[in-house]
Scaffold this active site. Structure first.
Site, PDB file in Angstrom:
ATOM      1  N   LYS A 117      16.048  21.458 -11.500  1.00  0.00           N
ATOM      2  CA  LYS A 117      15.637  20.175 -11.901  1.00  0.00           C
ATOM      3  C   LYS A 117      16.566  19.096 -12.536  1.00  0.00           C
ATOM      4  O   LYS A 117      17.206  19.544 -13.534  1.00  0.00           O
ATOM      5  CB  LYS A 117      14.520  20.470 -12.781  1.00  0.00           C
ATOM      6  N   SER A 176      14.947  21.417 -16.802  1.00  0.00           N
ATOM      7  CA  SER A 176      13.910  22.126 -17.054  1.00  0.00           C
ATOM      8  C   SER A 176      14.203  23.385 -17.763  1.00  0.00           C
ATOM      9  O   SER A 176      15.335  23.949 -17.352  1.00  0.00           O
ATOM     10  CB  SER A 176      12.940  22.430 -15.774  1.00  0.00           C
ATOM     11  N   HIS A 215       0.806  -1.317  -0.026  1.00  0.00           N
ATOM     12  CA  HIS A 215      -0.006   0.015  -0.150  1.00  0.00           C
ATOM     13  C   HIS A 215       0.804   1.199  -0.031  1.00  0.00           C
ATOM     14  O   HIS A 215       0.434   2.177   0.491  1.00  0.00           O
ATOM     15  CB  HIS A 215      -0.955   0.037   1.203  1.00  0.00           C
ATOM     16  N   GLU A 259       9.718   8.166 -16.920  1.00  0.00           N
ATOM     17  CA  GLU A 259       8.338   8.458 -17.198  1.00  0.00           C
ATOM     18  C   GLU A 259       7.726   8.331 -18.492  1.00  0.00           C
ATOM     19  O   GLU A 259       6.625   7.975 -18.723  1.00  0.00           O
ATOM     20  CB  GLU A 259       8.272  10.214 -17.138  1.00  0.00           C
TER      21      GLU A 259
END
Ligand code: ARG
Length: 467
Positions: free
Chosen positions: A289, A283, A162, A296
């Site tokens: 970043k 970024s 979980h 992804e």
């Protein structure tokens, strides 16, 4: 690509009006099916050799066809071949060029054959080659995971259920979990390959042909296991594409899950691993970043392969026997799934080679969230406390820990004894992440010595199938 050049259609005999220009482009597949040109040429050469063997073609005709096709292959390889949309598909483009080159012998190639069995054969040859390539990438990723498991076998991290801290596990054990998923993926691909490797050629349009063909001979020339049993089925069913699309999307599903973990692990909140700069991007606005774009993207690309599977199932649904033009739509989803899976496996293996594990952070995370609570309960059970009572006792100790901001291992013996007088000094060994992990010492468990043996077995298993 040449468009709308008036060409004589190989099937033009019964027509009195030319094809509508838009319809011509609409029905053409040459823009995408040209990717199978090597398989198409290979299939044609084998077909011609068989026609010679059974006496339908002369030796000279067969030789002319083979050398003409070899030349065409070189033309296509070097980008010199002029594809024509008016010639509809790869098959008619190549046949027209062959006839242009060698004359009448070229016109004889299509004897005893139809584009229906030809295209089904090309698809199977193509997919067989791609499955073999995909398998190499899959095995390389598995080998990378085994290496990483070995390097980090004694690194502990919290195992989650979980997404809540559950119990400490070896990082090696965690990597081998993904190895297992990929192993089943490899088995599924190998199994799918068996059903791909059956030859439709000889089914002709749908009912077979009046020539004395030798399908077993053609099958052996092309490395097929055997010719398809039934001519109607051979030109019709694309279940082998559906099966592959399923195997591909399930592998992508596994990669998407693994990707999700990597995305979490590189976040500031987890900070479990670092990934090579060459696999991340920055970024355009936020200078700090370093984004995990590769996992992804793989996570996102699993959507494509799911879509391709649904597309193929829908394409096949309700299709009557035998060949229908619907089946021309099988190519783009298949090609896309092949490309997506191959690229994803390749980049995943490369990326995993750049992963640096932050051992201290992983260990620190196992010290939060009471990951050894089950171990305390098991300890009490071994002292004779029934498991349900032990669960209750540890639950209270955890409550105390939450209120006082202390992990179980940080409590003094006196504090622990408040919950049960069965607890003695030896409890602290049990409450460390390493102690907890080491205690799960059985086949399939996370104890170091078990994971070490699993690593050896995993290596053997991939070597065994490679032999
Ligand atoms: N381009 C077609 C396909 O991909 C080849 C078979 C065409 N056969 C036919 N009878 N129109 O399926």
């Amino acid at each position: 690509m040449t468009e709308n050049k008036a060409v004589v259609k190989p099937w033009g005999g019964r027509f009195t009006e030319p094809t509508d220009v838009f319809v011509e482009a609409f029905t053409a597949s040459v823009e995408f099916d040209q990717r199978m040109y090597k398989q198409d040429i290979k299939g044609s050469i084998a077909h011609a050799a068989m026609l010679y063997k059974v006496g339908v073609l002369s030796r000279e005709e067969c030789d002319e066809i083979a050398s003409g096709l070899h030349e065409i292959e070189l033309e296509i390889d070097s980008g010199k071949f002029e594809w024509s949309v008016a010639l509809e598909d790869l098959h008619m483009n190549i046949e027209a060029r062959l006839t242009q080159k060698i004359g009448d012998a070229g016109k004889k190639l299509h004897t005893g054959r139809s584009r229906n069995d030809q295209v089904a054969t090309d698809m199977r040859l193509y997919l067989r080659d791609e499955i073999d390539e995909i398998n190499v990438h899959l095995r390389r990723l598995q080998a990378t995971l085994i290496d990483l498991a070995e390097r980090e076998v004694d690194t502990v991290l919290p195992g989650f259920t979980h997404l809540q801290v559950a119990q400490p596990v070896s990082f090696g054990h965690h990597m081998l979990a993904w190895f297992e998923s990929l192993e089943r993926d490899a088995q599924r691909l190998a199994d799918c390959r068996k059903r791909v490797n059956i030859m439709p050629l000889g089914a002709a349009a749908l009912a077979g042909t009046t020539y004395p063909i030798d399908r077993h001979y053609t099958a052996s020339l092309l490395g097929f296991e055997c010719p398809a049993e039934n001519s109607l089925d051979a030109v019709s069913d694309r279940d082998f594409v559906i099966e592959f699309c399923f195997a591909a999307t399930l592998t992508m599903t596994h990669l998407s899950r693994f990707s999700e973990e990597l995305v979490l692990w590189v976040s500031q909140q987890f900070d479990f691993i670092e990934m090579g700069d060459s696999f991340c991007t920055g970024s355009s606005i936020m200078p700090q970043k370093k984004n995990p774009d590769v996992p992804e993207l793989i996570r996102g690309k699993s959507g494509r392969t799911n879509g391709n599977l649904v597309c193929m199932l829908t394409l096949m649904k309700s299709q009557p026997l035998a060949y229908n033009k619907d089946n021309q739509e099988d190519k783009e989803p298949l090609f896309d799934s092949v490309d997506t899976l191959k690229a994803s496996l390749r980049v995943f293996a490369d990326m995993m080679q750049t992963v640096k594990v932050k051992r201290e952070n992983m260990r620190a995370a196992t010290l939060k969230g009471f990951s050894t609570a089950t171990d305390l309960a098991d300890y009490l059970v071994k002292q004779g406390v029934p498991f349900r009572d032990a669960h209750e006792i540890v639950g209270k100790a955890v409550r105390y820990g939450i209120d006082n901001k202390k992990d179980l291992a940080e409590m003094s013996l006196a504090e622990l004894k408040v919950f049960s007088d069965k607890i003695e000094d030896d409890i602290y060994k049990v409450l460390t992440p390493e102690g907890s992990s080491a205690a799960r010492d059985h086949f399939g468990g996370t104890a170091l010595n078990q994971v070490r043996q699993a690593i050896v077995r995993a290596r053997d298993r991939i070597l065994e199938v490679a032999e």
